[in-house]
Every structure is written in C-alpha cells, then in structure tokens.
Design an enzyme around this catalytic site. Structure first.
Site, PDB file in Angstrom:
ATOM      1  N   SER A   9     -21.486  52.159 -17.732  1.00 34.02           N
ATOM      2  CA  SER A   9     -20.763  52.060 -19.000  1.00 34.02           C
ATOM      3  C   SER A   9     -21.610  52.441 -20.086  1.00 34.02           C
ATOM      4  O   SER A   9     -22.685  52.227 -20.168  1.00 34.02           O
ATOM      5  CB  SER A   9     -20.103  50.731 -19.456  1.00 34.02           C
ATOM      6  N   TYR A  25     -20.776  41.985 -17.719  1.00 36.86           N
ATOM      7  CA  TYR A  25     -20.420  43.104 -17.418  1.00 36.86           C
ATOM      8  C   TYR A  25     -21.441  44.174 -17.595  1.00 36.86           C
ATOM      9  O   TYR A  25     -22.069  45.317 -16.814  1.00 36.86           O
ATOM     10  CB  TYR A  25     -19.153  43.622 -17.984  1.00 36.86           C
TER      11      TYR A  25
END
Length: 254
Positions: free
Chosen positions: A146, A159
């Site tokens: 990400s 995350y």
C-alpha cells in the site's frame, strides 16, 4: 483453451484489484488459479470471464489469514494444476487477499491486531513458504502492499505496519529465491475505488475529490490501474527487476 503456458495464482481475486490482476493476466494468455474467502459466486463469475477469453481458470477457497488451512490449500492447488493443466508447478504468485478494519492506535485490540497481521504478514509469509515448492524456477511473485507505508493516513496504523513488514519480506525473498531465478517485487497501490473498506472511497464523492486534489495525476484509481501494474510486473519484460517496491498511486503526496 489457449494459454501462454504460464499459470498464476492470485489470492483474493473474486473482486477488486485481485480480480483485475487475474483478468489482465488472462488477457496475456496466462492460466489462473484464483482464490476467494466468502464469495464463491463472485469467484465463479471471474472464472467464466477468464474462460470466455479462451483461458483456463480454477477458483479455490482460501482464508489467507488462517495458516492452519494452508497444507490443505496446497493439496488443492496441486490437484487443480494436475487436472486442469497437466502440470505440477505454477509460474506466478500474487499475494493480494485482504480486508481492513479502520482503527486508531488507542482503539486497537489484540484480536483486531492479530486478524490484520495474520492476513497481511504471517499469512503472506507462510503461504509463500508452503507454495514455494510448487512455484516454478524463473517464476515471479508480487506482494501487494500500500502507498500508506510511505505516508500517514488516520486509522490505518496496523494495516500500514503489516504492509511495511511485507515490503521488507519482499526484499528478503528476492534474495532467498533469486538463485532459482524467481523475481519478487512489491506493488503498492494508492487510493482505489473498490469494495475495500466497505466501498468507502468508491461511494464517497467528497473523499474522491479530496484525494484527487492530493494526487499528481488528478484522479483516484480504479481497480484496473493497480491490476494492470501487477500483471505488468510479472511479464518477462521485467525479468531483471527484483526486490523492488513499485508504487501505483498516481503520485499521491509527492
């Protein structure tokens, strides 16, 4: 059905970025084993779309955070390879599957922490380890990370940290699997309008406008922006690229 002779295994490919990557690979003639966790109907539809391209595909159930299930999954992959392609190896692995639970530092529970880390780091580590014996020499792995490992986003602490761990893992795997000619890279998407986080970005025009204003290319991404990049990283054109992080964010927060 026609094929390039290559086979890819794409986790979490019943929707979103994984689905897009699977379809891009199929357009290259690559056969696909795709996984789903809880939506077999969606997975069956992706298989049909791939078959309609003249390429073979199989859908298998997998909870990417449940390490105890991986031995049975490897057996299912072995069976699918033999029955569908007459092979005992595959060529490309895309570790994409995941979910997200937005939470601030003070809200994180041990249960939520374990869920995210098991899916995005522990699961990726051990699934890759378990599948490495089936991965053909001179193949390739893409770990989906990400853009949020590079900049702060509220409520994404666990995350983003887990994705950061996967980026380090990618570099280590590139070294460990390099003697077999296996390339290992990270593709790190930015904000993508998919079902992820309950469709938060896809369904919120205000957030879309805000993020578009922070992005060099002036818009938010759709799944094909990331899925196409994943497929591209697996092609032989990138045969001399390994251990790298490729961000597909349209230039957000430059």
């Amino acid at each position: 059905m026609s094929s390039s002779g290559r086979i890819a295994l794409v986790t979490g490919a019943n929707r979103g970025i994984g689905r897009s990557a699977a379809l891009h690979l199929a357009r290259d003639g690559v056969g696909v084993i795709l996984t789903y966790r809880t939506h077999p109907g969606e997975a069956a539809e992706v298989v049909k779309e791939i078959n309609d391209l003249g390429v073979s595909a199989v859908a298998l159930q997998l909870d990417a955070g449940l390490v105890d299930s991986f031995d049975a999954f490897v057996a299912a992959v072995t069976d699918a390879l033999g029955r569908t392609w007459g092979r005992d190896t595959f060529d490309y692995l895309v570790n994409n599957a995941g979910t997200q639970i937005p939470m601030s530092f003070g809200e994180v529970t041990e249960e939520n922490f374990d869920l995210i880390v098991n899916m995005y780091f522990k699961g990726v580590f051990f699934l890759t380890q378990k599948l490495s014996g089936l991965l053909a020499d001179n193949g390739a792995i893409v770990n989906v990370s990400s853009a949020m490992t590079r900049f702060y986003v509220p409520q994404r602490i666990v995350y983003s940290a887990a994705k950061g761990a996967v980026e380090v893992l990618t570099r280590y795997l590139a070294q460990d699997l390099g003697p077999r000619g296996i390339r290992v890279n990270t593709v790190a998407p930015g904000a993508v309008a998919t079902d992820f986080s309950g469709g938060l970005l896809r369904d919120n025009p205000a957030i879309q406008r805000q993020l578009s204003g922070l992005t060099a290319l002036g818009r938010i991404a759709v799944a094909d922006d990331a899925g196409g990049a994943i497929a591209a990283m697996l092609r032989d054109d990138n045969r001399w690229v390994t251990g790298q992080r490729v961000e597909t964010s349209g230039g957000i927060h430059l």
